[in-house]
Design an enzyme around this catalytic site. Structure first.
Site, PDB file in Angstrom:
ATOM      1  N   GLY A 194     -28.938  60.973  13.732  1.00 39.01           N
ATOM      2  CA  GLY A 194     -28.811  62.044  12.761  1.00 39.01           C
ATOM      3  C   GLY A 194     -29.115  61.664  11.326  1.00 39.01           C
ATOM      4  N   TYR A 207     -12.748  72.009   9.287  1.00 36.61           N
ATOM      5  CA  TYR A 207     -13.899  71.217   8.857  1.00 36.61           C
ATOM      6  C   TYR A 207     -14.200  71.468   7.381  1.00 36.61           C
ATOM      7  CZ  TYR A 207     -18.724  69.560   8.570  1.00 36.61           C
ATOM      8  OH  TYR A 207     -19.876  68.913   8.195  1.00 36.61           O
ATOM      9  N   THR A 231     -22.132  54.445   7.486  1.00 33.98           N
ATOM     10  CA  THR A 231     -21.330  54.778   8.656  1.00 33.98           C
ATOM     11  C   THR A 231     -21.980  55.946   9.404  1.00 33.98           C
ATOM     12  OG1 THR A 231     -19.848  56.369   7.560  1.00 33.98           O
ATOM     13  CG2 THR A 231     -19.256  54.025   7.442  1.00 33.98           C
ATOM     14  N   GLY A 232     -21.823  55.924  10.715  1.00 32.16           N
ATOM     15  CA  GLY A 232     -22.415  56.975  11.537  1.00 32.16           C
ATOM     16  C   GLY A 232     -23.925  57.012  11.429  1.00 32.16           C
ATOM     17  N   SER A 233     -24.548  55.838  11.465  1.00 31.39           N
ATOM     18  CA  SER A 233     -26.002  55.776  11.251  1.00 31.39           C
ATOM     19  C   SER A 233     -26.785  55.469  12.516  1.00 31.39           C
ATOM     20  CB  SER A 233     -26.328  54.744  10.171  1.00 31.39           C
ATOM     21  OG  SER A 233     -25.707  53.502  10.421  1.00 31.39           O
ATOM     22  N   GLY A 247     -27.358  59.971   9.144  1.00 33.14           N
ATOM     23  CA  GLY A 247     -27.101  58.572   8.819  1.00 33.14           C
ATOM     24  C   GLY A 247     -28.273  57.678   9.171  1.00 33.14           C
TER      25      GLY A 247
END
Length: 265
Positions: free
Chosen positions: A18, A155, A13-15, A20
């Site tokens: 950055g 966070y 996920t989120g690849s 990922g």
């Protein structure tokens, strides 16, 4: 070291950028069929094409994991090509705010994005792993989860929750052939961070060339035993170890890759 990961399927996920992206590319080089996820279609397609040009196998799935419907869409499309053997939960977000300017709604939004989205994907992908009797779930955490600062309290708390749920999940998965572990990065350098450091350098007298800037910035901002920022490839290498056969005895672990930033035993 033979990773024996050829023909495994991994959803990261989120690849589409950055860390990922780096993880996906490293897994693809080991023969893993990777699923590139994000919300930016152009960028996700670009990452997938770069992998294919290097001889790798990549497909793209788009969706917003902060909603049940979005997560279900991502899982359904990912599973169309076959079972998912490896789930890397990496997507998330944060803002540079402090205690008094982070509203309760900010806390809720951050928890949903950074924790509940992980839970959604685990619950949606796990049944296919159980059916096959093998799987690897890696949740990306962070040093602020165990050694928080005054800033970004929401966070840091979300990272602590990621660590906690990963260990709980490992206990749940006992005897299934599936492991759950955390990779906990320290401060990582990327293009955006490098540019920010260069703009801040004159204000803090960090130096003129980047080697100087990095060394001095680390000393002031994130002191660690290595005296530098980490590189995305170093985090990806830890993920590669945890998803491979040589980590079969590793369960519910938090693998810190932070240069010794977190001072604990």
């Amino acid at each position: 070291m033979e990773t024996m990961l050829k023909n495994r399927r991994a959803l990261i996920t989120g690849s589409n950028n950055g860390l990922g992206e780096t993880i996906a590319k490293m897994l693809a080089k080991e023969g893993v069929a990777v699923i590139i996820h994000g919300r930016n279609e152009e960028r996700a397609n670009q990452v997938a094409e770069e992998i294919r040009l290097e001889g790798g196998n990549a497909q793209v799935v788009l969706g917003d994991l902060s909603t049940d419907n979005g997560a279900e869409t991502v899982a359904k499309k990912s599973l169309e090509g076959g079972p998912i053997d490896i789930l890397i939960n990496n997507a998330g977000a944060y803002a540079h705010t402090g205690w008094m300017d982070t509203t309760p709604q900010n806390w809720l939004t951050t928890y949903n994005l950074n924790v509940v989205s992980y839970v959604r994907m685990i619950q949606l992908i796990l049944p296919s792993m159980k059916k096959n009797g093998w799987g690897r779930i890696i949740n990306i955490g962070g040093g602020l989860g165990t050694q928080p600062l005054a800033i970004q309290p929401h966070y840091s708390a979300s990272l602590a929750a990621r660590h906690n749920l990963s260990v709980s999940l490992a206990r749940e998965l006992s005897g299934t052939g599936i492991t759950s572990n955390v990779v906990s990065p320290g401060a990582i350098i990327n293009l955006q961070t490098e540019q920010w450091l260069k703009t801040q350098a004159p204000k803090h007298n960090w130096g003129s060339n980047f080697d100087e800037i990095e060394k001095n910035a680390v000393r002031e901002l994130v002191p660690n035993d290595r005296g530098r920022f980490g590189r995305p490839e170093e985090i990806a290498a830890a993920v590669l170890y945890l998803v491979g056969p040589h980590s079969d005895y590793v369960s519910g672990a938090i693998l810190r890759v932070d240069g010794g930033t977190v001072k604990s035993i």
